[in-house]
Design a protein around this motif. Structure first.
Motif, short mmCIF file in Angstrom:
data_model
loop_
_atom_site.label_atom_id
_atom_site.label_comp_id
_atom_site.label_asym_id
_atom_site.label_seq_id
_atom_site.Cartn_x
_atom_site.Cartn_y
_atom_site.Cartn_z
N GLN A 253 14.27 -28.08 62.00
CA GLN A 253 14.49 -29.10 61.25
C GLN A 253 13.01 -29.78 60.83
O GLN A 253 12.77 -30.19 59.57
CB GLN A 253 15.20 -30.23 62.05
CG GLN A 253 16.51 -29.76 62.33
CD GLN A 253 17.26 -30.85 63.04
OE1 GLN A 253 17.87 -31.90 62.52
NE2 GLN A 253 17.21 -30.69 64.56
N ILE B 229 11.59 -30.12 56.96
CA ILE B 229 11.01 -31.36 56.27
C ILE B 229 9.51 -31.19 55.87
O ILE B 229 9.24 -31.82 54.66
CB ILE B 229 11.49 -32.54 57.22
CG1 ILE B 229 11.42 -33.90 56.29
CG2 ILE B 229 10.33 -32.58 58.08
CD1 ILE B 229 12.55 -33.90 55.17
N GLN C 98 9.37 -29.52 52.58
CA GLN C 98 10.24 -30.14 51.26
C GLN C 98 9.01 -31.20 50.90
O GLN C 98 9.09 -31.92 49.82
CB GLN C 98 11.21 -30.69 51.69
CG GLN C 98 12.36 -29.33 51.88
CD GLN C 98 13.71 -29.94 52.43
OE1 GLN C 98 14.09 -31.17 52.38
NE2 GLN C 98 14.26 -29.01 53.38
N ILE C 99 8.18 -31.61 51.92
CA ILE C 99 7.32 -32.72 51.56
C ILE C 99 5.82 -32.33 51.52
O ILE C 99 4.96 -33.45 51.59
CB ILE C 99 7.57 -34.10 52.44
CG1 ILE C 99 6.97 -33.80 53.71
CG2 ILE C 99 8.94 -34.67 52.40
CD1 ILE C 99 6.99 -34.90 54.82
N VAL D 117 8.07 -40.03 57.44
CA VAL D 117 9.47 -39.34 57.70
C VAL D 117 10.18 -40.54 58.58
O VAL D 117 9.67 -41.07 59.59
CB VAL D 117 9.55 -37.94 57.98
CG1 VAL D 117 8.74 -37.11 56.96
CG2 VAL D 117 8.91 -37.77 59.43
N GLU E 299 8.95 -40.56 52.53
CA GLU E 299 9.19 -39.12 51.92
C GLU E 299 10.26 -38.26 52.27
O GLU E 299 10.74 -37.61 51.55
CB GLU E 299 7.78 -38.44 52.24
CG GLU E 299 6.43 -39.16 51.46
CD GLU E 299 6.37 -38.78 49.97
OE1 GLU E 299 6.90 -38.01 49.68
OE2 GLU E 299 5.67 -39.54 49.42
N GLY E 300 10.61 -38.46 53.48
CA GLY E 300 11.71 -37.70 54.38
C GLY E 300 12.74 -38.09 55.20
O GLY E 300 12.15 -38.97 55.95
N ILE F 124 15.17 -36.84 58.43
CA ILE F 124 15.70 -35.53 59.23
C ILE F 124 17.00 -36.31 59.88
O ILE F 124 17.03 -37.43 60.57
CB ILE F 124 14.54 -35.40 60.23
CG1 ILE F 124 13.53 -34.60 59.83
CG2 ILE F 124 15.47 -34.07 61.09
CD1 ILE F 124 12.60 -34.39 60.69
N ALA G 86 13.26 -36.51 50.47
CA ALA G 86 13.76 -35.30 50.89
C ALA G 86 14.58 -35.79 52.11
O ALA G 86 14.46 -36.53 52.86
CB ALA G 86 12.52 -34.21 51.28
N LEU G 87 15.73 -34.70 52.32
CA LEU G 87 16.59 -35.01 53.40
C LEU G 87 17.05 -33.61 54.10
O LEU G 87 17.30 -32.77 53.24
CB LEU G 87 18.03 -35.63 52.80
CG LEU G 87 19.19 -35.69 53.85
CD1 LEU G 87 18.71 -36.36 55.07
CD2 LEU G 87 20.27 -36.29 53.19
N THR G 88 16.83 -33.45 55.35
CA THR G 88 17.28 -32.32 56.02
C THR G 88 17.92 -32.52 57.37
O THR G 88 17.88 -33.98 57.59
CB THR G 88 16.13 -31.28 56.17
OG1 THR G 88 16.79 -30.04 56.52
CG2 THR G 88 15.03 -31.65 57.13
N PHE H 260 19.29 -27.28 54.59
CA PHE H 260 19.23 -27.83 55.85
C PHE H 260 19.85 -26.74 57.07
O PHE H 260 19.87 -25.48 56.49
CB PHE H 260 20.50 -28.91 55.96
CG PHE H 260 21.90 -28.45 55.37
CD1 PHE H 260 22.77 -27.90 56.27
CD2 PHE H 260 21.95 -27.82 53.95
CE1 PHE H 260 23.92 -27.14 55.86
CE2 PHE H 260 23.17 -27.47 53.69
CZ PHE H 260 24.30 -27.21 54.50
#
Length: 342
Positions: free
Chosen positions: A153, A157, A160-161, A167, A227-228, A230, A254-256, A276
């Motif tokens: 995870q 993330i 992605q960022i 985050v 920025e993101g 989790i 961003a989302l994971t 994900f």
């Protein structure tokens, strides 16, 4: 552990559309719902709560396993994910003399008295997904190595960022055993390998869709430079994706985390979510049922080094601390998400 070489092909063919052959809710008496009619082949599945697609999938896997080894599966559980509400279901299953309990715990210690009373009554106790203290169960079927789940995870993330920025974590319940272990390991992974990523907050949606949705909104309001996110919970990640997809943050934040392909497909396809991870919850339930059956039938004692066959997943070995490990998490993205149906 030996794995079936056709595992991924089998994984892709699994579906949640199978009809469940067990109760979808507990009884209405003061003791909660119960299991089957007793005996070593009667297994009770007790998830954190009913109505959760993740646990619907795991119970479907358990039922498929029971069909193969000739046992029965009964799913019982509370509507809300609290340890207090799980206790009556444990007590009733013990009174009925079922062969085994398969439990995803809402608290690592609060269930221990009831679980140990069930064990004293001859019921084998297998935890899965979320463990209790080791002296309160016989075996734990772990979905993946905790460090591997955390690293997957964090790596997602970070990619992605571009390894930089603020985050936050959107978790389930504040006392959920697995969530807290993963979060601690994610914090370590961030500190060790991603010094330019700052974890600004951890919030809890209690595996409730609306609360998780609201917590996502609150995070974006409180941290305008976020920025993101989790979210290591299937309810949380889908609720967060739904919020982001309808907001100006779509494509910007961003989302994971951990989600199922069927929950996340539309958000991957519309660009809200890039990637994900998850294991297959049907396989987790399938393995948990086979593990419980091996214990209840006397095939294994639960000692380190014991081996047993788990249907089309192949042979498994009991590891240290009574842990049976399913495997590594799998990453889903636009290139492969349509290969899966769960």
């Amino acid at each position: 552990m030996k794995r079936n070489p056709q595992r991924l092909a089998a994984l892709a063919s699994l579906a949640l559309a199978a009809t469940l052959g067990f109760s979808a809710c507990g009884s209405d008496d003061d003791n909660g719902g119960g299991g089957g009619d007793g005996g070593s082949d009667a297994i009770v599945f007790l998830p954190k709560n009913l109505g959760n697609p993740y646990f619907d999938a795991s119970t479907t896997g358990g039922e498929r396993a029971a069909d193969e080894f000739g046992g029965s599966i009964e799913e019982v559980g509370p509507d809300e994910p609290t340890a207090e509400l799980q206790v009556p279901f444990i007590d009733t299953a013990a009174q009925q003399g079922v062969g085994a309990l398969v439990v995803s715990a809402n608290d690592p210690s609060a269930l221990c008295d009831s679980l140990n009373q069930a064990r004293d009554a001859g019921v084998k106790v297998v935890t899965f997904d979320s463990d209790v203290e080791a002296d309160c169960r016989d075996l734990f079927v772990s979905q993946a190595d905790a460090a591997g789940i955390a690293k997957a995870q964090v790596d997602l993330i970070a990619e992605q960022i571009d390894g930089n920025g603020e985050v936050a974590i959107l978790s389930a319940a504040a006392n959920a055993t697995n969530q807290n272990e993963w979060i601690a390991l994610m914090e370590e992974e961030l500190a060790a390998n991603y010094p330019d990523i700052e974890l600004v907050d951890t919030v809890y949606g209690d595996d409730d869709d609306q609360k998780s949705f609201d917590q996502t909104e609150a995070l974006l309001s409180q941290y305008p430079d976020l920025e993101g996110i989790i979210s290591p919970t299937t309810v949380g990640i889908s609720a967060a994706a739904r919020y982001l997809s309808e907001s100006d943050a779509k494509g910007e934040v961003a989302l994971t985390g951990l989600g199922t392909p069927n929950q996340m497909r539309e958000y991957v396809e519309n660009g809200t979510v890039e990637a994900f991870a998850l294991w297959n919850p049907e396989e987790l339930g399938y393995l948990a049922a086979y593990t419980a059956h091996a214990l209840a039938s006397g095939e294994i004692e639960g000692d380190e080094g014991d081996t047993f066959e788990a249907g089309d997943l192949g042979e498994y070995t009991v590891g240290a601390d009574g842990v049976v490990l399913l495997g590594e998490p799998y990453v889903f993205d636009k290139s492969n998400i349509n290969d899966f149906d769960f």
